[in-house]
Design an enzyme around this catalytic site. Structure first.
Site, PDB file in Angstrom:
ATOM      1  N   TYR A  45       0.644  -1.283   0.236  1.00 52.71           N
ATOM      2  CA  TYR A  45       0.169   0.019  -0.028  1.00 52.71           C
ATOM      3  C   TYR A  45       0.829   1.283   0.120  1.00 52.71           C
ATOM      4  CZ  TYR A  45      -3.203   3.571   1.111  1.00 52.71           C
ATOM      5  OH  TYR A  45      -3.866   4.848   1.159  1.00 52.71           O
ATOM      6  N   ARG A  89       2.183   9.067  12.541  1.00 53.85           N
ATOM      7  CA  ARG A  89       1.632  10.337  13.401  1.00 53.85           C
ATOM      8  C   ARG A  89       0.239  10.626  13.284  1.00 53.85           C
ATOM      9  NH1 ARG A  89       3.520  15.153  10.011  1.00 53.85           N
ATOM     10  NH2 ARG A  89       1.647  14.239   8.684  1.00 53.85           N
ATOM     11  N   ARG A 100     -10.921   5.603   9.683  1.00 52.26           N
ATOM     12  CA  ARG A 100      -9.653   4.692   8.782  1.00 52.26           C
ATOM     13  C   ARG A 100      -8.612   4.422   9.550  1.00 52.26           C
ATOM     14  NH1 ARG A 100      -9.252  10.052   5.342  1.00 52.26           N
ATOM     15  NH2 ARG A 100      -7.655  11.040   6.752  1.00 52.26           N
ATOM     16  N   PHE A 154      15.703  19.182  -1.574  1.00 51.72           N
ATOM     17  CA  PHE A 154      14.339  18.855  -1.590  1.00 51.72           C
ATOM     18  C   PHE A 154      14.091  17.298  -1.089  1.00 51.72           C
ATOM     19  CE2 PHE A 154      11.184  16.564  -4.475  1.00 51.72           C
ATOM     20  CZ  PHE A 154       9.952  17.409  -4.174  1.00 51.72           C
TER      21      PHE A 154
HETATM   22 CA    CA Z   1      -4.850   8.806   0.599  1.00 50.29          CA
END
Ligand code: CA
Length: 510
Positions: free
Chosen positions: A189, A236, A246, A307
């Site tokens: 995921y 977090r 969720r 970055f």
């Molecule tokens: Ca999402």
């Protein structure tokens, strides 16, 4: 953050206050509205101007680092971010039925080539719904991008949309956001929603030629970078996610501690067990830290490095701040603004970044309680970061600013590290070789200009004679007897002289 709160924080952490002041004064932030920069930023076009506004609205933290990217890369990454933000807004929206959501996720990459396409089916509370309502503006700018960038962005959007749809398809009326079961599912995921972002960014960096071509193929490392960031956010955001029905912590972790749903983790009476589960989430996230450091060592463009490095160090700081922190189950725990500024200012080279990783790992390690079920694994995990640092930046190496203002490395002569003499030897040999080569080059130059005569080449016979002489010398036994004789003679002489002196003293001193 209010001024008073900021000042109080500054008094408590004076180093951070200094950084904040320095940051405001010294940091030369890029002004994307500057007409001289229009060719790169596209700010003179209404459509791109709107895209920059979207960026500011959807992410304040990313907006700053994206704008700092060199040249047109800032605009390219801005559009990449907005496309993915739009896709994510579809994924997150619980008001869109799966009959609409799944095909939309899977086909989203096609909308990149469909001028005028917009979507206003998002729920009214969807904070980023604007990027879908005005997607035609983003599409218009996407179409202006060089083909090489369109390719990368389209590819990642297709893969991510498919992955998100696969997971969304697992939802049931009881569980509108399907649970993540195993660690492998969790990794998959996170790969779809973040690892692919890393893959896409690497592709854009390589395409821009600001980074080397092989970077786009470092899929394991770019994936790990994404996973470290994503897993930190998932860790977090536990409270916020559970409140919204969720939760992305894998059941394989919290199930072990007797919980039947993620909601139960916020039950204060079961705090101790929830804490162990939370710690294991941190342990799992730390698994990606050394890969993230490896990825950073491959970068060569400063703006790209900053970055990538800034969010990575922020992630480590967040893991540390949230670790063993009971507040994560009650509110969103964030790092202090001053600390964030310090990270931004220090995240400029792989060595400092590695040392920040190491310092956060040490802090985490020092907070591991004695009865932590995964205590040993924590030690190993933190030690891996220590080892990474020691391997790449050995502690016996010193770096200082030379008289010419440039940095130079040296070997700490007082170091007790067994590798130090070894390296010292290597350095000396390299220096001697360089000097010999320089000398030879100089002589060569003199010979070439006819200032000195070239030496006659050795004849075969001369060579044989020379070699025989050397061999003979090597084969001669060490002259123990001769040396013993000399030593004996010297000793005898000294004894005789001593005897003479004593006799003289006796004679004249009565
Ligand atoms: Ca999402």
């Amino acid at each position: 953050m209010g001024v008073v709160k900021l000042l109080l924080s500054g008094i408590a952490h004076p180093g951070e206050l200094r950084s904040m002041i320095g940051y405001k004064i010294w940091r030369d932030n890029r002004d994307i509205t500057d007409p001289k920069d229009y060719a790169a930023t596209g700010y003179d076009r209404d459509s791109m101007k709107r895209c920059w506004e979207f960026l500011d609205h959807t992410s304040r933290s990313f907006s700053m680092v994206i704008k700092e990217l060199e040249g047109e890369l800032a605009r390219v990454v801005c559009l990449f971010y907005l496309v993915l933000r739009a896709l994510d807004t579809v994924e997150d929206d619980m008001t869109i039925p799966n009959s609409v959501k799944l095909p939309l996720l899977r086909d989203f990459h096609l909308k990149l080539h469909e001028p005028g396409w917009t979507f206003d089916g998002s729920g009214p509370n969807e904070k980023d719904r604007g990027v879908l309502v005005e997607f035609d503006v983003i599409q218009k700018e996407f179409a202006l991008l060089d083909q090489k960038y369109q390719q990368v962005i389209g590819d990642v959007t297709r893969k991510m949309g498919k992955g998100m749809a696969d997971f969304a398809a697992l939802a049931t009326p009881e569980l509108p956001v399907a649970e993540v079961n195993s660690i492998a599912d969790y990794d998959l995921y996170c790969h779809y929603v973040a690892g692919l972002v890393g893959e896409g960014l690497s592709g854009l960096f390589s395409s821009s030629a600001k980074e080397r071509a092989f970077l786009k193929d470092q899929l394991t490392l770019s994936n790990s970078m994404g996973l470290l960031l994503q897993k930190t956010n998932i860790y977090r955001d536990i409270k916020e996610d559970v409140d919204e029905g969720r939760g992305f912590w894998p059941r394989a972790i919290w199930g072990k501690y007797g919980f039947n749903s993620m909601k139960e983790l916020t039950d204060e009476s079961r705090y101790r067990d929830a804490q162990w589960a939370a710690n294991e989430i941190v342990l799992d996230a730390l698994r990606h830290s050394c890969d993230a450091l490896d990825y950073l060592t491959l970068l060569k463009n400063q703006s790209v490095f900053n970055f990538v490095a800034i969010p990575a160090v922020m992630a480590m700081a967040t893991l540390e701040r949230c670790f063993m922190n009971p507040f994560i189950f009650k509110q969103n725990v964030k790092i202090r603004k001053g600390e964030a500024v310090q990270i931004i200012m220090r995240s400029t080279n792989p060595r400092d970044v590695a040392f920040m990783f190491r310092d956060y790992a040490r802090k985490i390690h020092s907070k591991v309680p004695k009865d932590e079920p995964n205590m040993l694994r924590f030690s190993i995990s933190c030690a891996r970061i220590e080892q990474w640092c020691e391997h790449h930046y050995p502690s016996f190496l010193t770096i200082q600013r030379g008289s010419d203002g440039k940095a130079s490395t040296g070997i700490d002569p007082t170091s007790a590290d067994a590798r130090a003499p070894l390296y010292l030897d290597l350095v000396n040999k390299a220096r001697e070789q360089a000097e010999a080569e320089k000398r030879e080059k100089f002589m060569e130059d003199l010979r070439a200009r006819g200032i000195i005569k070239p030496t006659e080449p050795e004849t075969e016979e001369q060579k044989r004679e020379r070699e025989e002489r050397v061999k003979k010398m090597e084969n001669e036994p060490f002259p123990y007897l001769t040396i013993a004789g000399i030593i004996g003679g010297v000793l005898a002489l000294m004894v005789a002289m001593g005897y003479g002196i004593i006799m003289l003293i006796m004679k004249y001193s009565d």
